[in-house]
Design a protein around this motif. Structure first.
Motif, mmCIF file in Angstrom:
data_model
loop_
_atom_site.group_PDB
_atom_site.id
_atom_site.type_symbol
_atom_site.label_atom_id
_atom_site.label_comp_id
_atom_site.label_asym_id
_atom_site.label_seq_id
_atom_site.Cartn_x
_atom_site.Cartn_y
_atom_site.Cartn_z
ATOM 1 N N TRP A 76 0.841 -1.205 0.000
ATOM 2 C CA TRP A 76 0.000 0.000 0.000
ATOM 3 C C TRP A 76 0.876 1.255 0.000
ATOM 4 O O TRP A 76 0.657 2.177 -0.788
ATOM 5 C CB TRP A 76 -0.945 -0.068 1.188
ATOM 6 N N GLN A 111 -5.919 7.081 -2.678
ATOM 7 C CA GLN A 111 -6.992 6.101 -2.441
ATOM 8 C C GLN A 111 -7.100 5.160 -3.639
ATOM 9 O O GLN A 111 -6.778 5.544 -4.775
ATOM 10 C CB GLN A 111 -8.349 6.812 -2.292
ATOM 11 N N VAL A 112 -7.540 3.957 -3.359
ATOM 12 C CA VAL A 112 -7.934 3.028 -4.411
ATOM 13 C C VAL A 112 -9.459 2.912 -4.363
ATOM 14 O O VAL A 112 -10.044 3.277 -3.340
ATOM 15 C CB VAL A 112 -7.251 1.641 -4.207
ATOM 16 N N THR A 166 -14.118 5.729 -7.987
ATOM 17 C CA THR A 166 -14.979 4.651 -8.483
ATOM 18 C C THR A 166 -15.985 5.118 -9.537
ATOM 19 O O THR A 166 -16.109 4.512 -10.599
ATOM 20 C CB THR A 166 -15.749 4.021 -7.296
#
Ligand SMILES: N[C@@H](CCC(=O)N[C@@H](CS)C(=O)NCC(=O)O)C(=O)O
Length: 223
Positions: free
Chosen positions: A41, A54-55, A68
């Motif tokens: 990470w 962020q993912v 997203t």
């Protein structure tokens, strides 16, 4: 030729699962690079490709896409799952945002403190049967067509069916009074691309278990 999209996330559903569903339904193969440790990470963050640290991150068509909704919008547009004009798109957005609201409640459920879990589950069930499923059943009933918008498959159908699977996992009886939604679920599940995604061994992720939850908390340093 562009390579396969590469998805960066932990090995679980979370916010990436809708992206996996949409790509799979569009018949797009993808690769996954799982974040498995806090070091993975940190490395991803230090690489500088996460705009907001962020993912989900999706590498696709020469871009490093985050957020997203932006990722889903791009995939839906690229693969013609986003309506034929701006009015259809507005409906798809409206339906999809409603689905996202319910999905978000389900996504964060595993992180809920144990003493609040029962109440959260009760609220999700209530919202499911009293607010969201009646709204989508009504849409299907109003036009009598096989798909939510424009009599053709769109991202709204894919996102809804994904959600119906989660709702059923929570309590199969929640779908009992929604015959048109059950029929939609069957219809979409039988599309060859979706059928393949629903088979064992596909990139579809199971519900998060205790071990994966602990791993995700460790990676993202969630207390
Ligand atoms: N609005 C963002 C939210 C992304 C998000 O909260 N990602 C979580 C993992 S599911 C994350 O990266 N958390 C680490 C952090 O925020 O530091 C999106 O939809 O992509």
């Amino acid at each position: 030729m562009a390579g396969k999209p590469k998805l960066h996330y932990f090995n679980g559903r979370g916010r990436m699962e809708s992206i996996r569903w949409l790509l799979a339904a569009a018949g797009v193969e993808f690769e996954e690079k799982f974040i498995e440790t806090p070091e993975d990470w940190d490395k991803l963050k230090n690489d500088g490709c996460l705009m907001f640290q962020q993912v989900p991150l999706v590498e696709m068509d020469g871009m490093k896409l985050v957020q997203t909704r932006a990722i889903l919008n791009y995939i839906a547009t690229k693969y013609n799952l986003y309506g034929k004009d701006i009015k259809e798109r507005a409906l798809i957005d409206m339906y999809t945002e409603g689905m996202a609201d319910l999905n978000e409640m389900i996504i964060v459920l595993p992180l809920c403190p144990p003493d609040q879990k029962e109440a959260k589950i009760a609220l999700i069930k209530e919202r499911t049967t009293d607010r969201y499923l009646p709204a989508f059943e009504k849409v299907l009933k109003s036009h009598g067509q096989d798909y939510l918008v424009g009599n053709t498959l769109s991202r709204a159908d894919i996102h809804l069916v994904e959600l119906l699977y989660y709702v059923e996992e929570l309590d199969p009886s929640l779908l009992a009074n929604f015959p048109l939604l059950k029929a939609l679920k069957t219809r979409i599940s039988n599309l060859p691309t979706v059928k393949k995604f629903l088979q064992p061994g596909s990139p579809r992720k199971p519900p998060i278990d205790e071990k994966s939850l602990e791993q995700a908390k460790k990676i993202f340093r969630i207390k």
